[in-house]
Design a protein around this motif. Structure first.
Motif, mmCIF file in Angstrom:
data_model
loop_
_atom_site.group_PDB
_atom_site.id
_atom_site.type_symbol
_atom_site.label_atom_id
_atom_site.label_comp_id
_atom_site.label_asym_id
_atom_site.label_seq_id
_atom_site.Cartn_x
_atom_site.Cartn_y
_atom_site.Cartn_z
ATOM 1 N N ALA A 164 0.817 -1.213 0.000
ATOM 2 C CA ALA A 164 0.000 0.000 0.000
ATOM 3 C C ALA A 164 0.852 1.266 0.000
ATOM 4 C CB ALA A 164 -0.927 -0.005 1.212
ATOM 5 N N SER A 165 2.128 1.144 -0.243
ATOM 6 C CA SER A 165 3.014 2.306 -0.243
ATOM 7 C C SER A 165 2.484 3.375 -1.196
ATOM 8 C CB SER A 165 4.426 1.895 -0.666
ATOM 9 O OG SER A 165 5.291 3.006 -0.717
ATOM 10 N N ARG A 166 2.573 4.626 -0.767
ATOM 11 C CA ARG A 166 2.070 5.702 -1.613
ATOM 12 C C ARG A 166 2.820 6.994 -1.320
ATOM 13 N NH1 ARG A 166 -1.108 9.029 1.484
ATOM 14 N NH2 ARG A 166 -1.962 8.162 3.419
ATOM 15 N N PRO A 167 2.877 7.901 -2.302
ATOM 16 C CA PRO A 167 3.499 9.205 -2.056
ATOM 17 C C PRO A 167 2.624 10.047 -1.143
ATOM 18 C CG PRO A 167 2.566 9.121 -4.260
ATOM 19 C CD PRO A 167 2.436 7.737 -3.688
ATOM 20 N N LEU A 168 3.238 10.769 -0.233
ATOM 21 C CA LEU A 168 2.463 11.544 0.733
ATOM 22 C C LEU A 168 1.600 12.599 0.054
ATOM 23 C CD1 LEU A 168 4.833 12.141 3.789
ATOM 24 C CD2 LEU A 168 2.799 10.715 3.670
ATOM 25 N N LYS A 169 2.082 13.173 -1.051
ATOM 26 C CA LYS A 169 1.335 14.236 -1.718
ATOM 27 C C LYS A 169 0.390 13.705 -2.787
ATOM 28 C CE LYS A 169 4.631 17.878 -0.674
ATOM 29 N NZ LYS A 169 5.488 18.972 -1.210
ATOM 30 N N GLY A 170 0.320 12.375 -2.923
ATOM 31 C CA GLY A 170 -0.735 11.797 -3.727
ATOM 32 C C GLY A 170 -0.500 11.663 -5.213
ATOM 33 N N ASN A 171 0.622 12.131 -5.746
ATOM 34 C CA ASN A 171 0.890 11.997 -7.177
ATOM 35 C C ASN A 171 1.549 10.656 -7.448
ATOM 36 O OD1 ASN A 171 1.744 12.156 -9.841
ATOM 37 N ND2 ASN A 171 2.168 14.353 -9.722
ATOM 38 N N ASP A 172 0.865 9.771 -8.175
ATOM 39 C CA ASP A 172 1.363 8.413 -8.385
ATOM 40 C C ASP A 172 2.376 8.295 -9.527
ATOM 41 O OD1 ASP A 172 -0.010 7.087 -6.369
ATOM 42 O OD2 ASP A 172 -1.830 6.939 -7.560
ATOM 43 N N ASN A 173 2.677 9.393 -10.188
ATOM 44 C CA ASN A 173 3.579 9.325 -11.345
ATOM 45 C C ASN A 173 4.590 10.459 -11.229
ATOM 46 O OD1 ASN A 173 4.519 8.143 -13.640
ATOM 47 N ND2 ASN A 173 2.913 8.892 -14.985
ATOM 48 N N GLN A 174 5.773 10.152 -10.675
ATOM 49 C CA GLN A 174 6.758 11.168 -10.377
ATOM 50 C C GLN A 174 8.067 10.877 -11.118
ATOM 51 O OE1 GLN A 174 6.294 13.836 -8.622
ATOM 52 N NE2 GLN A 174 4.701 13.496 -7.098
ATOM 53 N N PRO A 175 8.754 11.918 -11.632
ATOM 54 C CA PRO A 175 10.033 11.701 -12.313
ATOM 55 C C PRO A 175 11.196 11.486 -11.354
ATOM 56 C CG PRO A 175 9.485 14.024 -12.328
ATOM 57 C CD PRO A 175 8.295 13.315 -11.733
ATOM 58 N N VAL A 176 11.007 11.843 -10.087
ATOM 59 C CA VAL A 176 12.057 11.693 -9.080
ATOM 60 C C VAL A 176 11.449 11.086 -7.818
ATOM 61 C CG1 VAL A 176 13.430 13.625 -9.955
ATOM 62 C CG2 VAL A 176 11.667 14.040 -8.211
ATOM 63 N N ALA A 177 12.302 10.613 -6.931
ATOM 64 C CA ALA A 177 11.828 10.058 -5.666
ATOM 65 C C ALA A 177 11.211 11.151 -4.812
ATOM 66 C CB ALA A 177 12.980 9.387 -4.930
ATOM 67 N N VAL A 178 10.080 10.812 -4.174
ATOM 68 C CA VAL A 178 9.370 11.783 -3.335
ATOM 69 C C VAL A 178 9.078 11.146 -1.976
ATOM 70 C CG1 VAL A 178 8.325 12.964 -5.294
ATOM 71 C CG2 VAL A 178 7.132 11.030 -4.241
ATOM 72 N N GLU A 179 8.699 11.982 -1.036
ATOM 73 C CA GLU A 179 8.423 11.503 0.314
ATOM 74 C C GLU A 179 7.264 10.512 0.290
ATOM 75 O OE1 GLU A 179 7.967 13.288 4.849
ATOM 76 O OE2 GLU A 179 7.800 14.620 3.103
ATOM 77 N N ALA A 180 7.457 9.375 0.960
ATOM 78 C CA ALA A 180 6.465 8.301 0.969
ATOM 79 C C ALA A 180 5.969 8.054 2.388
ATOM 80 C CB ALA A 180 7.068 7.024 0.396
ATOM 81 N N LYS A 181 4.758 7.541 2.479
ATOM 82 C CA LYS A 181 4.190 7.191 3.783
ATOM 83 C C LYS A 181 4.777 5.853 4.230
ATOM 84 C CE LYS A 181 -0.177 6.238 6.157
ATOM 85 N NZ LYS A 181 0.149 7.111 7.290
ATOM 86 N N PRO A 182 5.455 5.805 5.378
ATOM 87 C CA PRO A 182 6.042 4.543 5.843
ATOM 88 C C PRO A 182 4.985 3.594 6.388
ATOM 89 C CG PRO A 182 6.402 6.248 7.468
ATOM 90 C CD PRO A 182 5.752 6.920 6.284
ATOM 91 N N ASP A 183 5.342 2.299 6.433
ATOM 92 C CA ASP A 183 4.441 1.304 6.999
ATOM 93 C C ASP A 183 5.187 0.468 8.035
ATOM 94 O OD1 ASP A 183 6.003 -0.550 5.597
ATOM 95 O OD2 ASP A 183 4.565 -0.744 3.970
ATOM 96 N N LYS A 184 4.509 -0.512 8.618
ATOM 97 C CA LYS A 184 5.102 -1.300 9.697
ATOM 98 C C LYS A 184 6.292 -2.118 9.217
ATOM 99 C CE LYS A 184 0.881 -1.721 12.465
ATOM 100 N NZ LYS A 184 -0.126 -2.645 13.041
ATOM 101 N N THR A 185 6.254 -2.588 7.983
ATOM 102 C CA THR A 185 7.384 -3.359 7.464
ATOM 103 C C THR A 185 8.632 -2.490 7.403
ATOM 104 O OG1 THR A 185 5.873 -4.702 6.135
ATOM 105 C CG2 THR A 185 8.206 -4.803 5.575
ATOM 106 N N GLN A 186 8.464 -1.249 6.979
ATOM 107 C CA GLN A 186 9.608 -0.339 6.942
ATOM 108 C C GLN A 186 10.103 -0.017 8.344
ATOM 109 O OE1 GLN A 186 7.934 2.737 4.389
ATOM 110 N NE2 GLN A 186 7.444 1.085 2.945
ATOM 111 N N GLY A 187 9.197 -0.090 9.321
ATOM 112 C CA GLY A 187 9.605 0.060 10.711
ATOM 113 C C GLY A 187 10.571 -1.032 11.127
ATOM 114 N N GLN A 188 10.364 -2.235 10.608
ATOM 115 C CA GLN A 188 11.297 -3.337 10.868
ATOM 116 C C GLN A 188 12.687 -3.011 10.297
ATOM 117 O OE1 GLN A 188 10.064 -5.472 13.241
ATOM 118 N NE2 GLN A 188 10.341 -7.291 11.983
ATOM 119 N N ILE A 189 12.710 -2.441 9.111
ATOM 120 C CA ILE A 189 13.988 -2.102 8.489
ATOM 121 C C ILE A 189 14.697 -1.008 9.276
ATOM 122 C CG2 ILE A 189 15.116 -1.342 6.370
ATOM 123 C CD1 ILE A 189 13.734 -4.134 6.294
#
Length: 203
Positions: free
Chosen positions: A53-78
């Protein structure tokens, strides 16, 4: 234990691509960095199943560069693993770029062309996958994943690979987010021990 502290950033490269009369929502990679780090390249590559369910925080699903993403519990493990190993920069790629949060639906829609490890995506692999660092595989053990895991390991080549392998199985690595909290802590401790003890480990 697995909180999302403000001293880490999560940057994902999101994109879409046509699929019949609709489009697929995808993510090429996710960088997890400690804020103000001076480390300029990933110290560890992590291979997981798919971005879920990873998604960009600002809601644009088509970006030319990496953007801030909403973290999830799996990323908390990392992040927990990064802390134990004193790592400041980790890059996550997936067996499939497809952003599908429901595993049962994802398994039915696996397409090798959505994988960074596919020969057709070699240009992306060469650009995104850092080849001189250890690789942690934590993609889960569902049988539907077997061809993609085999493809990933073949494509990765000679890199040092870590992971919690399923007993008496080849190319099956348990997911980074087990169901129970004690299992989650055990996974982090196990992976940290493997990584720190390797001769190629350089925090």
């Amino acid at each position: 234990m697995f909180k999302f502290e403000d001293d880490y950033t999560y940057l994902g490269l999101f994109y879409t691509k046509p699929s019949g009369h609709t489009e697929k929502r995808c993510r090429k990679y996710l960088d997890i960095k400690k804020l103000n780090t001076k480390v300029s390249a990933p110290q560890l590559m992590v291979v997981m199943m798919n971005p879920g369910a990873s998604r960009p925080l600002k809601g644009n699903d088509n970006q030319p560069v990496a953007v801030e993403a909403k973290p999830d519990k799996t990323q908390g493990q990392i992040v927990a693993l990064m802390k134990k190993c004193s790592l400041e920069y980790v890059r996550v790629v997936n067996l499939s770029d497809l952003r599908e949060p429901k595993s049962k639906i994802f398994y039915k829609n696996i397409d090798p062309q959505d994988s960074i490890f596919s020969p057709s995506n070699k240009a992306d692999f060469d650009e995104i996958f850092i080849k001189c660092v250890p690789v942690l595989i934590a993609c889960g053990v569902h049988n539907s994943l077997d061809p993609l895991v085999k493809l990933a390991i073949t494509t990765i080549g000679n890199a040092k690979i870590f992971g919690l392998k399923k007993e008496n199985c080849t190319n099956k690595y348990y997911h980074a987010l087990p169901r129970f909290m004690e299992q989650r802590k055990s996974w982090v401790d196990n992976m940290a021990k493997q990584i720190i003890n390797t001769k190629v480990y350089c925090p």
